[in-house]
Design a protein around this motif. Structure first.
Motif, mmCIF file in Angstrom:
data_model
loop_
_atom_site.group_PDB
_atom_site.id
_atom_site.type_symbol
_atom_site.label_atom_id
_atom_site.label_comp_id
_atom_site.label_asym_id
_atom_site.label_seq_id
_atom_site.Cartn_x
_atom_site.Cartn_y
_atom_site.Cartn_z
ATOM 1 N N LEU A 280 0.833 -1.206 0.000
ATOM 2 C CA LEU A 280 0.000 0.000 0.000
ATOM 3 C C LEU A 280 0.869 1.258 0.000
ATOM 4 C CD1 LEU A 280 -2.856 -0.910 2.523
ATOM 5 C CD2 LEU A 280 -3.097 -0.523 0.066
ATOM 6 N N VAL A 281 1.981 1.201 0.734
ATOM 7 C CA VAL A 281 2.904 2.332 0.778
ATOM 8 C C VAL A 281 3.492 2.579 -0.612
ATOM 9 C CG1 VAL A 281 5.057 3.221 1.757
ATOM 10 C CG2 VAL A 281 3.454 1.937 3.199
ATOM 11 N N HIS A 282 3.941 1.491 -1.278
ATOM 12 C CA HIS A 282 4.532 1.618 -2.607
ATOM 13 C C HIS A 282 3.502 2.069 -3.642
ATOM 14 C CE1 HIS A 282 8.485 0.073 -1.615
ATOM 15 N NE2 HIS A 282 7.934 -0.961 -0.992
ATOM 16 N N ILE A 283 2.287 1.561 -3.520
ATOM 17 C CA ILE A 283 1.217 1.945 -4.454
ATOM 18 C C ILE A 283 0.926 3.438 -4.325
ATOM 19 C CG2 ILE A 283 -1.246 1.684 -4.972
ATOM 20 C CD1 ILE A 283 -0.905 -1.287 -4.088
ATOM 21 N N THR A 284 0.831 3.907 -3.076
ATOM 22 C CA THR A 284 0.587 5.337 -2.836
ATOM 23 C C THR A 284 1.736 6.175 -3.365
ATOM 24 O OG1 THR A 284 -0.677 4.798 -0.839
ATOM 25 C CG2 THR A 284 0.099 7.061 -1.073
ATOM 26 N N ALA A 285 2.973 5.699 -3.116
ATOM 27 C CA ALA A 285 4.153 6.434 -3.574
ATOM 28 C C ALA A 285 4.188 6.519 -5.101
ATOM 29 C CB ALA A 285 5.421 5.760 -3.055
ATOM 30 N N ALA A 286 3.858 5.418 -5.761
ATOM 31 C CA ALA A 286 3.851 5.412 -7.223
ATOM 32 C C ALA A 286 2.753 6.315 -7.769
ATOM 33 C CB ALA A 286 3.669 3.982 -7.733
ATOM 34 N N THR A 287 1.607 6.312 -7.089
ATOM 35 C CA THR A 287 0.458 7.103 -7.555
ATOM 36 C C THR A 287 0.724 8.596 -7.472
ATOM 37 O OG1 THR A 287 -1.103 5.361 -6.878
ATOM 38 C CG2 THR A 287 -1.995 7.575 -7.180
ATOM 39 N N ILE A 288 1.386 9.042 -6.387
ATOM 40 C CA ILE A 288 1.600 10.487 -6.227
ATOM 41 C C ILE A 288 2.990 10.928 -6.686
ATOM 42 C CG2 ILE A 288 -0.025 10.584 -4.320
ATOM 43 C CD1 ILE A 288 2.227 10.677 -2.362
ATOM 44 N N GLY A 289 3.801 9.965 -7.160
ATOM 45 C CA GLY A 289 5.072 10.333 -7.776
ATOM 46 C C GLY A 289 6.300 10.243 -6.912
ATOM 47 N N ILE A 290 6.170 9.789 -5.656
ATOM 48 C CA ILE A 290 7.347 9.695 -4.778
ATOM 49 C C ILE A 290 8.342 8.661 -5.306
ATOM 50 C CG2 ILE A 290 8.146 9.074 -2.464
ATOM 51 C CD1 ILE A 290 5.557 10.211 -1.369
ATOM 52 N N SER A 291 7.828 7.591 -5.894
ATOM 53 C CA SER A 291 8.712 6.555 -6.434
ATOM 54 C C SER A 291 9.639 7.121 -7.503
ATOM 55 C CB SER A 291 7.877 5.413 -7.037
ATOM 56 O OG SER A 291 7.142 4.764 -6.037
ATOM 57 N N ALA A 292 9.105 8.044 -8.298
ATOM 58 C CA ALA A 292 9.926 8.663 -9.343
ATOM 59 C C ALA A 292 11.074 9.457 -8.733
ATOM 60 C CB ALA A 292 9.066 9.570 -10.215
ATOM 61 N N VAL A 293 10.824 10.083 -7.581
ATOM 62 C CA VAL A 293 11.874 10.842 -6.892
ATOM 63 C C VAL A 293 12.983 9.901 -6.442
ATOM 64 C CG1 VAL A 293 12.403 12.264 -4.878
ATOM 65 C CG2 VAL A 293 10.264 12.634 -6.145
ATOM 66 N N ILE A 294 12.593 8.745 -5.871
ATOM 67 C CA ILE A 294 13.579 7.748 -5.428
ATOM 68 C C ILE A 294 14.379 7.240 -6.614
ATOM 69 C CG2 ILE A 294 13.876 5.455 -4.413
ATOM 70 C CD1 ILE A 294 11.482 5.999 -2.646
ATOM 71 N N TYR A 295 13.686 7.029 -7.725
ATOM 72 C CA TYR A 295 14.354 6.526 -8.929
ATOM 73 C C TYR A 295 15.387 7.533 -9.431
ATOM 74 C CZ TYR A 295 15.069 4.783 -13.650
ATOM 75 O OH TYR A 295 15.635 4.318 -14.798
ATOM 76 N N GLN A 296 15.040 8.828 -9.371
ATOM 77 C CA GLN A 296 15.936 9.866 -9.866
ATOM 78 C C GLN A 296 17.106 10.117 -8.914
ATOM 79 O OE1 GLN A 296 15.849 11.332 -12.813
ATOM 80 N NE2 GLN A 296 14.022 10.193 -13.418
ATOM 81 N N SER A 297 16.907 9.821 -7.626
ATOM 82 C CA SER A 297 17.952 10.095 -6.630
ATOM 83 C C SER A 297 18.725 8.817 -6.308
ATOM 84 C CB SER A 297 17.324 10.652 -5.347
ATOM 85 O OG SER A 297 18.295 10.734 -4.325
ATOM 86 N N MET B 151 -3.347 4.260 -12.045
ATOM 87 C CA MET B 151 -2.256 3.643 -11.280
ATOM 88 C C MET B 151 -2.793 3.027 -9.992
ATOM 89 S SD MET B 151 0.977 4.073 -12.543
ATOM 90 C CE MET B 151 2.152 4.446 -11.242
ATOM 91 N N LEU B 152 -3.706 3.741 -9.347
ATOM 92 C CA LEU B 152 -4.283 3.254 -8.090
ATOM 93 C C LEU B 152 -5.085 1.977 -8.317
ATOM 94 C CD1 LEU B 152 -4.734 3.764 -5.077
ATOM 95 C CD2 LEU B 152 -6.721 5.165 -5.676
ATOM 96 N N ILE B 153 -5.867 1.936 -9.394
ATOM 97 C CA ILE B 153 -6.671 0.740 -9.710
ATOM 98 C C ILE B 153 -5.759 -0.449 -9.966
ATOM 99 C CG2 ILE B 153 -8.220 -0.301 -11.410
ATOM 100 C CD1 ILE B 153 -9.471 2.496 -11.753
ATOM 101 N N LEU B 154 -4.718 -0.238 -10.761
ATOM 102 C CA LEU B 154 -3.773 -1.321 -11.045
ATOM 103 C C LEU B 154 -3.073 -1.769 -9.759
ATOM 104 C CD1 LEU B 154 -2.134 -0.063 -14.376
ATOM 105 C CD2 LEU B 154 -3.882 -1.839 -14.100
#
Length: 207
Positions: free
Chosen positions: A51-68, A148-151
């Motif tokens: 759920l944490v990862h899904i939320t992060a991916a949905t609002i874009g936090i995962s992209a920040v981790i990927y870039q950093s 993204m949330l549905i998936l």
């Protein structure tokens, strides 16, 4: 989002979930060592972490981790260190009396927490979502975060089902192994070895 896209995503998600990875190996180790109920509570923790990862991916936090590179490295090594710590504890308990037939003594809250920590501290999960989910997004339809949330919810549900089935199967394997006293005394070593393998797999993972 049409039914063909949903079914295609579900099929691909099931195949990927069944492939050997940190989460299903972790569930396997807990279930063999402590029984199916331990695996199921670990699964609940892992899915809460999703759920944490899904939320992060949905609002874009995962992209920040990927870039950093720094953020990715910190999360990666924190996850690896946690797994190696669990492995160390298992190896220390290798000579303890291994009476696991009574699952009433298990700390289910602790198992649930371990599942959450294990999943949240694996940055590859978020990066997987970033690489996998966009292939099933229809950008022309808009509402990308909702798609993204549905998936993510579909992925979580199928993960819960598959990991629960793994827990039941591995629990039966563990019961069989415990009938052999020589093997039963080494189950903690087996569990520790699996934790070590998962920890090293995370530590040496690349973006």
């Amino acid at each position: 989002m049409d039914i063909v896209t949903v079914l295609s995503f579900l099929g691909a998600a099931i195949v990927l979930t069944l492939m050997p990875g940190p989460d299903n190996l972790f569930t396997l180790a807990q279930s063999i060592a402590k029984g199916k109920n331990a695996g199921i509570f670990t699964t609940l923790g892992l899915c809460t972490g999703l759920l944490v990862h899904i939320t992060a991916a949905t609002i874009g936090i995962s992209a920040v981790i990927y870039q950093s590179a720094f953020a990715f490295t910190v999360v990666k090594y924190a996850g690896a260190a946690y797994l190696l710590y669990l492995a160390f504890k298992s190896f220390r308990e290798k000579s303890s009396n291994f009476n696991l037939h009574n699952e009433d003594n298990l700390n289910y809250k602790s198992l649930y927490k371990k599942g959450i920590i294990m999943n949240v501290l694996n940055p590859k999960v978020s990066l997987f979502f970033l690489a996998f989910f966009p292939q099933f997004i229809h950008y022309e339809n808009g509402n990308v975060p909702i798609q993204m949330l549905i998936l993510g919810i579909i992925f979580l549900i199928q993960s819960l089902v598959i990991f629960s089935l793994i827990s039941i199967f591995a629990g039966k394997v563990g019961n069989f192994l415990r009938k052999n006293n020589s093997i039963a005394k080494k189950i903690n070593i087996i569990q520790g070895s699996l934790f070590t393998l998962i920890g090293l797999k995370i530590a040496f993972s690349q973006k």
